[in-house]
Design a protein around this motif. Structure first.
Motif, PDB file in Angstrom:
ATOM      1  N   ASN A 149       0.824  -1.225   0.007  1.00 23.61           N
ATOM      2  CA  ASN A 149      -0.085  -0.212  -0.181  1.00 23.61           C
ATOM      3  C   ASN A 149       0.873   1.178   0.034  1.00 23.61           C
ATOM      4  O   ASN A 149       1.885   1.299   0.721  1.00 23.61           O
ATOM      5  CB  ASN A 149      -0.959   0.015   1.320  1.00 23.61           C
ATOM      6  CG  ASN A 149      -1.936  -1.088   1.120  1.00 23.61           C
ATOM      7  OD1 ASN A 149      -2.374  -1.520   0.153  1.00 23.61           O
ATOM      8  ND2 ASN A 149      -2.244  -1.668   2.345  1.00 23.61           N
ATOM      9  N   LYS A 224      -4.331   3.030   5.769  1.00 25.34           N
ATOM     10  CA  LYS A 224      -5.269   3.526   6.484  1.00 25.34           C
ATOM     11  C   LYS A 224      -6.275   2.302   6.952  1.00 25.34           C
ATOM     12  O   LYS A 224      -7.007   2.511   7.795  1.00 25.34           O
ATOM     13  CB  LYS A 224      -6.058   4.471   5.898  1.00 25.34           C
ATOM     14  CG  LYS A 224      -5.236   5.809   5.630  1.00 25.34           C
ATOM     15  CD  LYS A 224      -6.198   6.841   5.136  1.00 25.34           C
ATOM     16  CE  LYS A 224      -5.398   7.970   4.999  1.00 25.34           C
ATOM     17  NZ  LYS A 224      -6.417   9.463   4.515  1.00 25.34           N
ATOM     18  N   ASN A 225      -6.085   1.048   6.516  1.00 26.14           N
ATOM     19  CA  ASN A 225      -6.694  -0.180   6.630  1.00 26.14           C
ATOM     20  C   ASN A 225      -6.259  -0.906   8.026  1.00 26.14           C
ATOM     21  O   ASN A 225      -6.847  -1.770   8.501  1.00 26.14           O
ATOM     22  CB  ASN A 225      -6.936  -0.990   5.502  1.00 26.14           C
ATOM     23  CG  ASN A 225      -7.857  -0.221   4.576  1.00 26.14           C
ATOM     24  OD1 ASN A 225      -8.691   0.365   4.661  1.00 26.14           O
ATOM     25  ND2 ASN A 225      -7.425  -0.686   3.086  1.00 26.14           N
ATOM     26  N   SER A 233      -4.598  -7.224  11.849  1.00 26.19           N
ATOM     27  CA  SER A 233      -4.521  -6.992  10.377  1.00 26.19           C
ATOM     28  C   SER A 233      -3.883  -8.166   9.560  1.00 26.19           C
ATOM     29  O   SER A 233      -4.251  -8.292   8.300  1.00 26.19           O
ATOM     30  CB  SER A 233      -3.707  -5.694  10.090  1.00 26.19           C
ATOM     31  OG  SER A 233      -4.152  -4.493  10.976  1.00 26.19           O
TER      32      SER A 233
END
Length: 333
Positions: A149, A224-225, A233
């Motif tokens: 990302n 941001k996730n 996560s």
């Protein structure tokens, strides 16, 4: 921001150690009461108990998160099926597992009057944090390029300043050790102030490196996730992160009794002193009081954990209260 916070953090530790040495007290609240007087001492005790209590809730929330992920991981490893096909049973609920954990492990470890074994088991927490940092860093560099990302561009203005100050509670939560530092200083054989300064500086810099690497590479990996709990996560079938969850769970279980001991002493000591004014304090009375307070502490924190599963909300409260013990109370000395 981090550098300025680190200066205040280290200064607070040094001031507390120095205040403990000149006052002869071996607990945080006793030092505040001796140096600042009864009024500030009473305020400190209230904030102290509340802060330690919320820290206990935060620890149990973290453990509950890891239990949930561990259950999913074991299911995927054993059956080979995805999480979406995992059936629900009441005995597989992480809340039930957390109850059993509190009943058979956390509570028995928290009941004893003194928990001297914690000086050895606390090393596990440092090892778990170091392992997680290395694992997150390695995972980032081992990811395929197309999965990485891209981080957002730097932003300036009011919103960026507001977001910067909004992370102060999280920083306070991560670096908080001031509540126990007086007890740690009092238990040291070498109580020279210069020795305590070295310990404070080295400890805070180790925390800074571990937290910074974990935060940076965790954010670069998920953007941001990223979850408030970084371990949530990662996929449940990741063996490296399964080990990290186990290490963190065990380390928190061994740290939790220290929090209970510190908070319980603030409530129990006045009760024993009041009892001593009227009659002799027997061993059985002290034992009953200790068991009752420990039972109430663990039970209430467990109930709150069940109904407040979001760790970010708990951390924001803990960090705000921790600021009193990091920035405010040491400055009053």
């Amino acid at each position: 921001m981090i550098q300025m916070s680190l200066v205040f953090l280290i200064s607070g530790l040094v001031i507390l150690g120095y205040s403990s040495s000149i006052s002869g007290q071996n607990t945080y609240q006793a030092v505040v009461r001796d140096v600042c007087g009864p009024a500030i001492g009473n305020l400190c005790e209230i904030c102290y108990v509340f802060n330690l209590f919320i820290i206990s809730v935060a620890f149990l929330v973290i453990v509950a998160d890891q239990l949930q992920k561990l259950c999913v991981s074991l299911y995927e490893l054993i059956t080979g099926l995805p999480e979406s096909e995992m059936p629900y049973y009441w005995y597989t609920d992480q809340r039930f597992a957390l109850f059993l954990l509190c009943l058979f492990f956390i509570f028995p470890l928290s009941v004893p009057k003194e928990i001297s074994i914690q000086k050895y088991t606390s090393v596990l927490g440092t090892f778990a944090a170091t392992y997680l940092t290395v694992a997150i860093t390695v995972k980032y560099y081992m990811r395929p390029v197309h999965e990485i990302n891209l981080s957002p561009l730097y932003s300036s203005g009011v919103s960026s300043w507001a977001s910067m100050f909004s992370v102060i509670p999280t920083i306070c939560f991560g670096f908080q050790c001031h509540e126990a530092c007086v007890a740690v200083y009092s238990s040291m054989e070498n109580r020279k102030l210069s020795h305590w300064v070295i310990i404070s500086v080295v400890s805070m810099f180790i925390c800074l490196i571990i937290y910074s690497l974990t935060g940076v590479f965790g954010y670069l990996t998920f953007g941001k996730n990223v979850a408030p709990d970084i371990l949530m996560s990662y996929s449940g079938g990741d063996v490296t992160m399964i080990i990290a969850r186990l290490l963190f769970g065990i380390s928190i279980i061994t740290i939790f009794p220290i929090i209970v001991l510190l908070g319980r002493s603030v409530i129990q000591d006045p009760l024993l002193r009041r009892r001593h004014k009227h009659t002799a304090v027997t061993e059985s009375y002290e034992s009953r009081t200790r068991v009752a307070l420990t039972t109430a502490w663990v039970t209430v924190t467990l109930l709150i954990t069940v109904f407040v599963p979001d760790i970010s909300k708990v951390i924001s409260v803990v960090g705000g209260v921790s600021a009193f013990f990091i920035f405010i109370f040491p400055d009053t000395f």
